[in-house]
Write a protein that holds these residues in place. Structure first.
Motif, short mmCIF file in Angstrom:
data_model
loop_
_atom_site.label_atom_id
_atom_site.label_comp_id
_atom_site.label_asym_id
_atom_site.label_seq_id
_atom_site.Cartn_x
_atom_site.Cartn_y
_atom_site.Cartn_z
N ALA A 79 0.81 -1.22 0.00
CA ALA A 79 0.00 0.00 0.00
C ALA A 79 0.84 1.27 0.00
N VAL A 80 1.96 1.27 0.73
CA VAL A 80 2.75 2.49 0.89
C VAL A 80 3.76 2.64 -0.23
N HIS A 81 4.49 1.58 -0.54
CA HIS A 81 5.57 1.67 -1.52
C HIS A 81 5.21 1.13 -2.90
N GLY A 82 4.09 0.43 -3.02
CA GLY A 82 3.67 -0.08 -4.32
C GLY A 82 4.56 -1.18 -4.87
N ILE A 83 5.27 -1.93 -4.00
CA ILE A 83 6.12 -3.00 -4.48
C ILE A 83 5.35 -4.31 -4.48
N SER A 84 5.82 -5.27 -5.25
CA SER A 84 5.20 -6.59 -5.31
C SER A 84 5.82 -7.49 -4.25
N VAL A 85 4.99 -8.19 -3.51
CA VAL A 85 5.44 -9.10 -2.48
C VAL A 85 5.23 -10.52 -2.98
N ILE A 86 6.30 -11.25 -3.15
CA ILE A 86 6.23 -12.63 -3.64
C ILE A 86 6.19 -13.56 -2.45
N LEU A 87 5.11 -14.32 -2.36
CA LEU A 87 4.96 -15.29 -1.28
C LEU A 87 5.09 -16.69 -1.83
N PRO A 88 6.01 -17.51 -1.32
CA PRO A 88 6.08 -18.89 -1.78
C PRO A 88 4.86 -19.67 -1.34
N ALA A 89 4.41 -20.59 -2.18
CA ALA A 89 3.30 -21.45 -1.79
C ALA A 89 3.75 -22.35 -0.65
#
Length: 438
Positions: A79-89
């Motif tokens: 929300a603040v920085h607009g970066i993508s967060v990759i979460l491993p399954a």
């Protein structure tokens, strides 16, 4: 396998924006309070572990709080920085109720992404706290400079007299540098987020492994389906077509010498042709029923229940808005899970009734089939009894799971959990990814 397109990427934000500056202030306030509380609970719990494990009374609540904090940090980064967060399954529990929740928390505890999130949570508060304290000091200097310039005029410090303009300049520099401290804090926070929670090559490798498992499930399901079609054609339709051809051949031979016999044979061939057409329609319905495409899952399941040889209680709890969003892949998987389960119940279970419940919650489709038969069902891959194995492969290809509970003499319960179709590796603040962040 149909794949739902990933949600659109959020609008790229500038490196420093008002939300990022406010985030540094909030982080500074947390540094002055929650940061020290968290460290005190952690250190006290660890030091108390040798005392018959009493430290677990502090560590378990701390771990649960950290899991909530890590999820909050991921959402804040988006929300603040607009970066993508990759979460491993990660692994998901196949249990139900409280046992499922506890096991999911345990699985999350063993992931590297969680501990990187914990480290990021504390480092972010520490860095924000340092820049926030510098901001407060410089803000106070700027405020004092302007207050002295406006209220008292020239001011003497260490034998040096400062004029009003000099005091105003000091005040302005203090205010500008205080804002600069917030900006530097925002940039430092962005760097920490990118380095610790935005994802890594290990996360991507885990995603690839998960996708490879799904692909293998799709391949296995397709192989099972091909073998079923081949078996149905070889054992059912093909012998009847051979019989039909032989009957017509005999009728053609006898058409002049024995017209009555030929007429009787043609009538038999006509009946056999209609029976073969029925078999072909049943086979086509097994591949993908037309009613599923034309009228949707509810109508297709109602037709299955109506054709069942045992009474079936069907309950489909889908809101109209949710029903409209079901993609063809998930509809087909849910349909064939019910179809295969009802077929197995009628053939093997000795049950007197069956119940089917289909629900959808936050995009996840759950299909539960229950009977009162003799039980003892299991997923086998012995080449003889592979019906449940084929269903398991179908569900696994969607990223879901199939649970079988079938004690001897206690009936059978099948539960298929089919998640929303997604190919997205990035977690973004959309309804389709809310569950991933839990």
């Amino acid at each position: 396998m149909n794949v739902t397109p990933s949600p659109p990427a959020p609008r790229r934000r500038s490196r420093v924006n008002p939300a990022a500056l406010a985030s540094v202030i909030v982080g500074g306030l947390l540094f002055c309070s929650w940061f020290w509380i968290s460290l005190a609970v952690l250190l006290t719990g660890l030091s108390a572990l040798p005392a018959l494990g009493s430290g677990l009374l502090l560590l378990i609540p701390w771990i649960l709080a950290m899991q909530l904090a890590v999820r909050a940090e991921r959402r804040r980064a988006v929300a603040v920085h607009g970066i993508s967060v990759i979460l491993p399954a990660r692994r998901r529990s196949r249990r139900e109720g409280a046992a499922q929740w506890i096991q999911n928390r345990w699985f999350e505890l063993g992931s590297g992404a969680f501990w990187r999130g914990v480290l990021h949570h504390h480092l972010a508060m520490l860095v924000a706290g340092l820049f926030f304290l510098a901001f407060l000091v410089l803000l106070r200097i700027g405020w004092a400079g302007w207050e002295l310039a406006l209220a008292y005029g020239p001011f003497e410090v260490g034998g040096v007299e400062l004029s009003r303009w000099a005091l105003a300049l000091i005040g302005t520099l203090g205010l500008v540098l205080s804002v600069a401290m917030l900006a530097l804090g925002a940039l430092a926070d962005l760097g920490l987020a990118r380095g610790l929670i935005s994802g890594s090559e290990d996360d991507l490798r885990e995603q690839v492994a998960e996708l490879a498992e799904r692909r293998q499930g799709a391949v296995d399901a397709a192989a099972q389906e091909r073998l079923r079609i081949e078996r149905d054609l070889h054992d059912g339709v093909q012998p009847r077509l051979v019989t039909l051809a032989m009957t017509l051949g005999v009728a053609r031979t006898a058409i002049r010498s024995d017209p009555d016999r030929a007429e009787q044979l043609v009538g038999e061939a006509h009946s056999e042709a209609k029976a073969v057409m029925t078999d072909l329609r049943q086979l086509a319905r097994g591949i993908h029923p037309a009613v599923l495409t034309d009228r949707g899952l509810d109508a297709a399941l109602s037709a299955l229940a109506a054709r069942s040889r045992i009474p079936v209680e069907l309950q489909v709890e889908l809101a109209d808005a949710e029903l409209a969003r079901l993609d063809r892949e998930r509809e087909a998987v849910a349909y064939f899970v019910v179809a295969e389960a009802l077929t197995n119940i009628a053939r093997h279970s000795g049950a007197s009734r069956a119940a089917v419940l289909v629900t959808q919650h936050e995009g996840t489709l759950r299909v539960r089939i229950e009977d009162d038969g003799r039980g003892g069902a299991a997923v086998r891959r012995d080449g003889v009894s592979t019906g449940l194995a084929g269903l398991s492969d179908r569900v696994r290809a969607t990223g879901g799971r199939l649970e079988v509970v079938s004690p001897e003499g206690g009936g059978t319960v099948l539960l298929a959990v089919i998640p929303p179709g997604t190919a997205a590796a990035a977690v973004r603040p959309t309804p389709a990814t809310q569950e991933v962040l839990r």
